[in-house]
Design a protein around this motif. Structure first.
Motif, mmCIF file in Angstrom:
data_model
loop_
_atom_site.group_PDB
_atom_site.id
_atom_site.type_symbol
_atom_site.label_atom_id
_atom_site.label_comp_id
_atom_site.label_asym_id
_atom_site.label_seq_id
_atom_site.Cartn_x
_atom_site.Cartn_y
_atom_site.Cartn_z
ATOM 1 N N GLN A 234 -9.748 6.441 -2.299
ATOM 2 C CA GLN A 234 -8.377 6.618 -2.765
ATOM 3 C C GLN A 234 -7.590 7.536 -1.843
ATOM 4 O O GLN A 234 -6.408 7.296 -1.570
ATOM 5 N N ALA A 235 -8.235 8.581 -1.341
ATOM 6 C CA ALA A 235 -7.563 9.495 -0.418
ATOM 7 C C ALA A 235 -7.220 8.788 0.889
ATOM 8 O O ALA A 235 -6.122 8.967 1.450
ATOM 9 N N VAL A 236 -8.144 7.966 1.381
ATOM 10 C CA VAL A 236 -7.900 7.208 2.601
ATOM 11 C C VAL A 236 -6.752 6.231 2.399
ATOM 12 O O VAL A 236 -5.852 6.108 3.239
ATOM 13 N N ALA A 237 -6.763 5.523 1.270
ATOM 14 C CA ALA A 237 -5.703 4.559 0.979
ATOM 15 C C ALA A 237 -4.342 5.235 0.890
ATOM 16 O O ALA A 237 -3.349 4.736 1.437
ATOM 17 N N ALA A 238 -4.282 6.376 0.217
ATOM 18 C CA ALA A 238 -3.013 7.090 0.065
ATOM 19 C C ALA A 238 -2.485 7.565 1.417
ATOM 20 O O ALA A 238 -1.276 7.502 1.693
ATOM 21 N N PHE A 239 -3.382 8.047 2.269
ATOM 22 C CA PHE A 239 -2.979 8.516 3.599
ATOM 23 C C PHE A 239 -2.328 7.406 4.405
ATOM 24 O O PHE A 239 -1.213 7.550 4.918
ATOM 25 N N TRP A 240 -3.016 6.266 4.504
ATOM 26 C CA TRP A 240 -2.481 5.173 5.320
ATOM 27 C C TRP A 240 -1.249 4.537 4.691
ATOM 28 O O TRP A 240 -0.304 4.158 5.397
ATOM 29 N N GLN A 241 -1.218 4.441 3.364
ATOM 30 C CA GLN A 241 -0.056 3.834 2.717
ATOM 31 C C GLN A 241 1.199 4.658 2.978
ATOM 32 O O GLN A 241 2.286 4.109 3.204
ATOM 33 N N ASN A 242 1.044 5.968 2.980
ATOM 34 C CA ASN A 242 2.176 6.839 3.278
ATOM 35 C C ASN A 242 2.704 6.590 4.688
ATOM 36 O O ASN A 242 3.925 6.501 4.910
ATOM 37 N N LEU A 243 1.803 6.459 5.653
ATOM 38 C CA LEU A 243 2.237 6.205 7.028
ATOM 39 C C LEU A 243 2.897 4.832 7.153
ATOM 40 O O LEU A 243 3.909 4.671 7.850
ATOM 41 N N VAL A 244 2.328 3.840 6.478
ATOM 42 C CA VAL A 244 2.904 2.484 6.522
ATOM 43 C C VAL A 244 4.300 2.479 5.907
ATOM 44 O O VAL A 244 5.256 1.933 6.484
ATOM 45 N N ASP A 245 4.429 3.091 4.739
ATOM 46 C CA ASP A 245 5.714 3.085 4.035
ATOM 47 C C ASP A 245 6.809 3.780 4.826
ATOM 48 O O ASP A 245 7.992 3.433 4.715
ATOM 49 N N ASN A 246 6.428 4.768 5.635
ATOM 50 C CA ASN A 246 7.410 5.537 6.389
ATOM 51 C C ASN A 246 7.477 5.144 7.864
ATOM 52 O O ASN A 246 8.085 5.864 8.668
ATOM 53 N N ASN A 247 6.889 4.004 8.190
ATOM 54 C CA ASN A 247 6.908 3.493 9.572
ATOM 55 C C ASN A 247 6.400 4.525 10.573
ATOM 56 O O ASN A 247 6.957 4.698 11.663
ATOM 57 N N GLN A 248 5.326 5.202 10.190
ATOM 58 C CA GLN A 248 4.805 6.279 11.035
ATOM 59 C C GLN A 248 3.438 5.938 11.624
ATOM 60 O O GLN A 248 2.748 6.816 12.138
ATOM 61 N N THR A 249 3.050 4.684 11.572
ATOM 62 C CA THR A 249 1.826 4.227 12.230
ATOM 63 C C THR A 249 2.093 2.856 12.828
ATOM 64 O O THR A 249 2.914 2.084 12.309
ATOM 65 N N LEU A 250 1.441 2.569 13.937
ATOM 66 C CA LEU A 250 1.548 1.251 14.549
ATOM 67 C C LEU A 250 0.614 0.305 13.814
ATOM 68 O O LEU A 250 -0.583 0.569 13.705
ATOM 69 N N ILE A 251 1.149 -0.783 13.280
ATOM 70 C CA ILE A 251 0.322 -1.775 12.594
ATOM 71 C C ILE A 251 0.079 -2.918 13.558
ATOM 72 O O ILE A 251 1.010 -3.640 13.933
ATOM 73 N N THR A 252 -1.169 -3.077 13.972
ATOM 74 C CA THR A 252 -1.483 -4.103 14.957
ATOM 75 C C THR A 252 -2.969 -4.424 14.924
ATOM 76 O O THR A 252 -3.784 -3.603 14.501
#
Length: 435
Positions: A234-252
């Motif tokens: 759950q902690a891992v999911a929350a971390f990445w979801q936050n970055l995805v939602d805020n366009n702060q990680t490259l999705i590729t």
């Protein structure tokens, strides 16, 4: 009760029928053609690359043979895919002519064991357990059974461009909170300190859950238990979801052209990746201004302290029917502690000790002693996170992860997919699962 003991009951119960099926064929399996008064002959099947500049497996084995006239080893390289080699090993055990030792991926070990393809060599292994990373050694166990020795590991680490970090005033993250802050600061400058890679979701996200302290598989009585949605996941999911939602990680896709392009144009300046990526991650930057700018650090604390999780790796197992398991394990222990030779093959060696970092890595990582850092990561593997039979089939996690980019799925959905698929896979294998 230890993790290994918790697995023992279910593993034992699951193997009884399978082992009886393989027993007749396995009894005739031979590790060589030695006679009563001749040397013991051991065969070893592997998939190591044996590429240019590497110490050939044959050369390593020749040294053993010269020093051990009573135990002679013949090594054979399998040139097909890992899945094809697993099929060959199963066929060979059935036919009674399997190699005595074989390289197997950690995720394949539990299923191969419950199908009766591997020997339990716990007694022979005990004297050498302390020679290896505890987390890697655990990958070669199923319950109380030990099937061989680990060879290489894939602990998650953090790669980063030190020059770009300094230019942006970023510090190397040591916690998820710091990585989140770095992600926001980098995104504001049009750069990314992470990449979310759907095609690696199975091994990559499960390893992060392990780094967060989770264990996905256990037993209750004689049944398997599955929990891929624990606090760590759950902690891992929350971390990445936050970055995805805020366009702060490259999705590729990790193995697509976009990842390399972002690395080359300087927009990707950090990466949570497997340690074995150090051998080739920066090849496309050779001869460019970015050559020598990158470094490797330990994975940020995902909530369980200095712990990381396994993304890949393999060991050398004793195949069912090996006539000389004690002698095979003598060679196995020696071979897998030849750290410099194995490191030359591009492996992050599971044995304790630090091999010499190659000239190539020194050049690409600005003189950093990369292999010393990777050895530290290997020692920090979660010792309780082990795979269950059928783990390699959980690739539906990748399919779900591919929907994260367009919002048709969340990162949490990936872990839900892991839960439902793992339970269904175990049941399809005829193994009891506790609700």
């Amino acid at each position: 009760m230890t993790s290994r003991t918790r697995f023992a009951r279910a593993a034992a119960a699951a193997t009884v029928t399978a082992i009886s099926v393989f027993a007749l064929a396995a009894c005739s399996a031979d590790s060589g053609s030695d006679s009563a008064d001749g040397p013991v002959e051991i065969t070893y099947l592997h998939r190591l690359p044996d590429g240019e500049g590497m110490t050939p497996v044959s050369e390593i084995v020749d040294r053993w043979n010269a020093d051990n006239p009573d135990i002679q080893v013949t090594a054979t390289k399998f040139d097909g895919a890992a899945t094809d080699m697993i099929l060959k090993l199963e066929t060979d055990v059935n036919a009674g002519n399997a190699a005595c030792l074989a390289q197997v991926g950690y995720s394949e070990v539990p299923q191969m064991y419950v199908k009766g393809l591997l020997e339990d060599v716990a007694d022979e292994a005990a004297a050498h357990e302390d020679d290896f990373s505890a987390g890697a050694y655990a990958m070669m166990t199923v319950g109380d059974a030990v099937v061989g020795f680990p060879q290489d590991t894939g602990p998650l680490v953090y790669f980063y461009n030190a020059t770009e970090f300094e230019n942006l005033g970023l510090t190397v993250p040591t916690t998820l909170e710091e990585l989140t802050a770095d992600s926001a600061a980098a995104a504001a400058a049009g750069k990314y300190v992470t990449a979310f890679t759907p095609d690696e979701a199975l091994s990559w996200l499960s390893a992060q859950a392990a780094a967060a302290g989770d264990t996905w598989f256990g037993t209750s009585g004689d049944s398997w238990t599955v929990d891929t949605e624990g606090a760590g996941s759950q902690a891992v999911a929350a971390f990445w979801q936050n970055l995805v939602d805020n366009n702060q990680t490259l999705i590729t896709e990790r193995w697509g052209e976009a990842f390399t392009r972002a690395l080359n144009d300087g927009s990707l300046i950090g990466h949570v990746g497997a340690a074995w990526e150090a051998g080739f991650l920066l090849d496309s930057l050779d001869g460019t201004p970015a050559e020598g700018q990158w470094r490797v650090a330990q994975l940020p604390d995902f909530g369980a302290g200095e712990m990381t999780g396994p993304d890949g790796g393999s060991g050398v197992a004793v195949m069912k029917g090996c006539e000389h398991p004690a002698e095979a394990m003598e060679f196995n222990a020696w071979f897998n502690t030849q750290v410099d030779d194995l490191a030359s093959q591009g492996l992050v060696v599971a044995a304790n000790g630090t091999p010499t970092t190659s000239e190539k890595m020194l050049r690409q990582f600005g003189g950093q002693d990369v292999l010393a850092e990777l050895a530290k990561a290997s020692a920090n593997l979660n010792p309780d996170f082990v795979y269950a039979p059928g783990f390699a089939s959980l690739t539906k996690m990748n399919e779900t992860a591919s929907g994260v980019a367009d919002g048709s799925a969340t990162v949490a959905d990936v872990f839900t997919t892991a839960q439902t698929t793992a339970v269904a896979t175990l049941e399809d294998l005829g193994l009891p699962v506790s609700e």
